[in-house]
Design an enzyme around this catalytic site. Structure first.
Site, PDB file in Angstrom:
ATOM      1  N   ASN A   7       5.215 -12.010   5.730  1.00 42.11           N
ATOM      2  CA  ASN A   7       4.951 -11.183   6.912  1.00 42.11           C
ATOM      3  C   ASN A   7       4.243 -12.045   7.970  1.00 42.11           C
ATOM      4  O   ASN A   7       3.201 -12.643   7.688  1.00 42.11           O
ATOM      5  CB  ASN A   7       4.071  -9.996   6.504  1.00 42.11           C
ATOM      6  CG  ASN A   7       3.785  -9.082   7.672  1.00 42.11           C
ATOM      7  OD1 ASN A   7       3.364  -9.530   8.738  1.00 42.11           O
ATOM      8  ND2 ASN A   7       3.992  -7.797   7.497  1.00 42.11           N
ATOM      9  N   ARG A  45       5.192  -2.072  15.547  1.00 49.21           N
ATOM     10  CA  ARG A  45       4.390  -0.843  15.611  1.00 49.21           C
ATOM     11  C   ARG A  45       4.655  -0.112  16.911  1.00 49.21           C
ATOM     12  O   ARG A  45       5.002  -0.722  17.921  1.00 49.21           O
ATOM     13  CB  ARG A  45       2.893  -1.196  15.496  1.00 49.21           C
ATOM     14  CG  ARG A  45       2.523  -1.784  14.154  1.00 49.21           C
ATOM     15  CD  ARG A  45       1.017  -1.933  14.045  1.00 49.21           C
ATOM     16  NE  ARG A  45       0.387  -0.688  13.739  1.00 49.21           N
ATOM     17  CZ  ARG A  45      -0.093  -0.345  12.535  1.00 49.21           C
ATOM     18  NH1 ARG A  45      -0.055  -1.181  11.548  1.00 49.21           N
ATOM     19  NH2 ARG A  45      -0.633   0.826  12.344  1.00 49.21           N
ATOM     20  N   GLU A  70       9.625  -3.625   9.051  1.00 53.66           N
ATOM     21  CA  GLU A  70       8.749  -2.509   8.667  1.00 53.66           C
ATOM     22  C   GLU A  70       8.597  -1.606   9.868  1.00 53.66           C
ATOM     23  O   GLU A  70       8.340  -2.089  10.977  1.00 53.66           O
ATOM     24  CB  GLU A  70       7.349  -3.048   8.350  1.00 53.66           C
ATOM     25  CG  GLU A  70       7.083  -3.329   6.921  1.00 53.66           C
ATOM     26  CD  GLU A  70       5.644  -3.809   6.764  1.00 53.66           C
ATOM     27  OE1 GLU A  70       4.737  -3.280   7.413  1.00 53.66           O
ATOM     28  OE2 GLU A  70       5.465  -4.751   5.990  1.00 53.66           O
ATOM     29  N   GLU A 151       8.902  -0.320  -2.261  1.00 55.99           N
ATOM     30  CA  GLU A 151       7.874  -1.352  -2.236  1.00 55.99           C
ATOM     31  C   GLU A 151       6.597  -0.689  -2.733  1.00 55.99           C
ATOM     32  O   GLU A 151       6.080   0.242  -2.100  1.00 55.99           O
ATOM     33  CB  GLU A 151       7.676  -1.915  -0.828  1.00 55.99           C
ATOM     34  CG  GLU A 151       6.595  -3.004  -0.834  1.00 55.99           C
ATOM     35  CD  GLU A 151       6.358  -3.625   0.533  1.00 55.99           C
ATOM     36  OE1 GLU A 151       7.290  -3.660   1.371  1.00 55.99           O
ATOM     37  OE2 GLU A 151       5.224  -4.072   0.768  1.00 55.99           O
ATOM     38  N   HIS A 191       0.924  -5.784  -0.182  1.00 56.11           N
ATOM     39  CA  HIS A 191      -0.283  -5.368   0.516  1.00 56.11           C
ATOM     40  C   HIS A 191      -1.505  -5.890  -0.213  1.00 56.11           C
ATOM     41  O   HIS A 191      -1.745  -5.550  -1.366  1.00 56.11           O
ATOM     42  CB  HIS A 191      -0.414  -3.849   0.706  1.00 56.11           C
ATOM     43  CG  HIS A 191      -1.103  -3.543   2.005  1.00 56.11           C
ATOM     44  ND1 HIS A 191      -2.456  -3.679   2.166  1.00 56.11           N
ATOM     45  CD2 HIS A 191      -0.610  -3.191   3.214  1.00 56.11           C
ATOM     46  CE1 HIS A 191      -2.772  -3.400   3.407  1.00 56.11           C
ATOM     47  NE2 HIS A 191      -1.678  -3.111   4.075  1.00 56.11           N
TER      48      HIS A 191
HETATM   49  N1  PXP Z   1       3.850  -4.424   2.794  1.00 58.62           N
HETATM   50  C1  PXP Z   1       3.616  -3.511   3.751  1.00 58.62           C
HETATM   51  C2  PXP Z   1       4.383  -2.254   3.733  1.00 58.62           C
HETATM   52  C3  PXP Z   1       2.662  -3.768   4.764  1.00 58.62           C
HETATM   53  O1  PXP Z   1       2.439  -2.838   5.711  1.00 58.62           O
HETATM   54  C4  PXP Z   1       1.997  -4.994   4.773  1.00 58.62           C
HETATM   55  C5  PXP Z   1       1.019  -5.286   5.872  1.00 58.62           C
HETATM   56  O2  PXP Z   1       1.687  -5.443   7.054  1.00 58.62           O
HETATM   57  C6  PXP Z   1       2.287  -5.909   3.761  1.00 58.62           C
HETATM   58  C7  PXP Z   1       3.199  -5.594   2.768  1.00 58.62           C
HETATM   59  C8  PXP Z   1       1.618  -7.237   3.706  1.00 58.62           C
HETATM   60  O3  PXP Z   1       0.291  -7.049   3.394  1.00 58.62           O
HETATM   61  P1  PXP Z   1      -0.750  -8.223   3.570  1.00 58.62           P
HETATM   62  O4  PXP Z   1      -0.727  -8.620   5.012  1.00 58.62           O
HETATM   63  O5  PXP Z   1      -2.035  -7.629   3.140  1.00 58.62           O
HETATM   64  O6  PXP Z   1      -0.268  -9.345   2.680  1.00 58.62           O
END
Ligand code: PXP
Length: 238
Positions: A7, A45, A70, A151, A191
């Site tokens: 990400n 967003r 996302e 996920e 996450h």
């Molecule tokens: N998965 C989702 C659905 C998320 O919203 C995020 C954060 O944008 C992530 C994964 C990645 O999380 P992190 O930035 O904490 O690694």
């Protein structure tokens, strides 16, 4: 072998802090791919606080692995996804005031709406993943509304304060992943994963894919700072 999707939202966050044109998340995506990332994730967003529409359009043209978008399940985002056609759409809950996504999508209580929404995405050939808490009711509901992937939200596990709690929450993730697979869903997780709490996942076949942003970008700054300063030191010593 599991896959890693990276990400890159934070690269855009840094750029937006100055409303300038660097660092460019498009360049970051290319470098992440060169380093072996299996996919690039961005969260467009509603408030456009980091990733911009321009980024998404360029990433669609340049990402050579897989582009995972996302987004919140809104009508605006449906139009964006149908136009841009990412390789995967991950539906997440979105609140304006939150610093980051705070929990999984409430699928079980919004079945009718999400069924239509997922169908609208699938109609134009899009593949859909739902970001859910690791509980059976949400996973079953994800399958019911037509998602191909779930996920699993690893944020609660990542926030565990004690080893015992982390072990318990990790087992919950394993059970959730097994359940999802048993009903035909593909399983990602993400996450809050970092260079330490990822270790228990190693070798577990339950997880096909990881989605990681913050910890990789945080480390990128620290491992890159020395070289960046040296280069400027050279330019300012004459
Ligand atoms: N998965 C989702 C659905 C998320 O919203 C995020 C954060 O944008 C992530 C994964 C990645 O999380 P992190 O930035 O904490 O690694």
């Amino acid at each position: 072998m599991p896959r890693l999707e990276v990400n890159i939202d934070h690269v855009a966050t840094l750029r937006q802090a100055r409303l300038t044109n660097e660092p460019d998340p498009v360049t970051a995506a290319a470098l992440a791919e060169l380093a072996g990332a299996d996919g690039i994730i961005v969260h467009l967003r509603e408030d456009r606080r980091h990733i911009q529409d321009r980024d998404l359009e360029l990433l669609r043209q340049t990402v050579k692995t897989r582009l995972n978008l996302e987004m919140a399940a809104t009508s605006e985002m449906l139009t964006v996804a149908r136009q841009v056609k990412p390789d995967l759409v991950t539906l997440v809950p979105e609140k304006r005031q939150e610093l980051t996504t705070e929990g999984g999508l409430e699928v079980a209580k919004n079945m009718a709406f999400l069924k239509n929404y997922v169908q609208d995405l699938k109609e134009v050939g899009l593949r859909v993943s739902l970001f859910v808490d690791p509980v059976s009711a949400q996973i079953d509901a994800a399958r019911e509304v037509g998602a191909e992937w779930v996920e699993l939200h690893t944020g609660t596990y990542a926030d565990a304060l004690t080893r015992a709690e982390a072990t318990r929450l990790f087992q919950e993730l394993i059970n959730a992943a097994r359940h999802a697979r048993s009903i035909g869903l593909k399983v990602k997780c993400g996450h809050g994963l970092n260079y330490r709490n990822i270790k228990p996942f190693r070798g577990r076949e339950e997880f096909a894919e990881f989605s990681i942003g913050h910890s990789i970008m945080a480390r990128a700054i620290l491992v890159g700072i020395e070289r960046a300063v040296r280069e400027m030191v050279e330019l300012t010593r004459w």
